[in-house]
Design an enzyme around this catalytic site. Sequence first.
Site, mmCIF file in Angstrom:
data_model
loop_
_atom_site.group_PDB
_atom_site.id
_atom_site.type_symbol
_atom_site.label_atom_id
_atom_site.label_comp_id
_atom_site.label_asym_id
_atom_site.label_seq_id
_atom_site.Cartn_x
_atom_site.Cartn_y
_atom_site.Cartn_z
ATOM 1 N N CYS A 116 0.847 -1.188 0.000
ATOM 2 C CA CYS A 116 0.000 0.000 0.000
ATOM 3 C C CYS A 116 0.887 1.244 0.000
ATOM 4 C CB CYS A 116 -0.901 -0.023 1.227
ATOM 5 S SG CYS A 116 -1.737 1.541 1.569
ATOM 6 N N HIS A 118 0.131 4.200 0.722
ATOM 7 C CA HIS A 118 -0.232 5.192 1.730
ATOM 8 C C HIS A 118 0.481 4.943 3.058
ATOM 9 C CE1 HIS A 118 -4.167 5.430 -0.743
ATOM 10 N NE2 HIS A 118 -3.281 6.282 -1.208
ATOM 11 N N CYS A 187 -3.003 -2.374 6.356
ATOM 12 C CA CYS A 187 -3.150 -0.997 6.838
ATOM 13 C C CYS A 187 -4.484 -0.786 7.555
ATOM 14 C CB CYS A 187 -2.991 -0.003 5.699
ATOM 15 S SG CYS A 187 -4.142 -0.218 4.333
#
Length: 228
Positions: A116, A118, A187
């Site tokens: 991910c 982010h 996440c």
Amino acid sequence: MIDRSGEKQLPIAADSRIAQSDEGACCAAGNGSLSGNLATNVDLPRIERAVREILAAVGEDPDREGLLETPARVARMYAELFSGLKQDPRQHTQKFFTEEYDEVVLVRDISFCSMCEHHLLPFIGQAHVAYIPDGKVIGLSKIARVVEVISHRPQVQERMTEDIANLLVDELGAKGVAVVIEASHSCMTIRGVKKPGSSMVTSSMKGVFRSNLSSRAEVMQLIYGNRR
């Protein structure tokens, strides 16, 4: 099975399954070695310095015995997990075979591990990739290799799904391409909302899989069948 014109056809479809590895193995550092090509494409010393800074910032001692080699290990890990940045997935779509086959070709349960972008945490799952040929087919392992390259980049699942579908449309000239990806995102399972067991499903339908509802229903049945 229903053909593209809506008439009944014999139930012919190619369904080849790529065996799943467990989630831990998916994100492991392969056989413990890192190819020279991967290493030279990444600034390993810079990553090592950054990891030392992170360890110090959270209150750890980067010079204690258990952490001495951690920066180098993390650097090698990032070189592997982000190896797709330096690779063109089109290199795996250059070899075709001429076949007069115009039904669904499906490779399902292609395991992958991506990161991910982010939070730089892994999301792990399976990709299901189908296409309807227009006079040429591609080796099944090449589809899995395309997934592997595109997943080895900082990613979001939505873009990954669309990138795989668009590439196959461009390279195969297929009548239709369908990509469905299911993944668990750490996440949101180990931090933040902390919802283990949740999964995300994305899809991208191109060509007849987008315009013909019966074709879309057919490929979804082939992917999931009675498994849900």
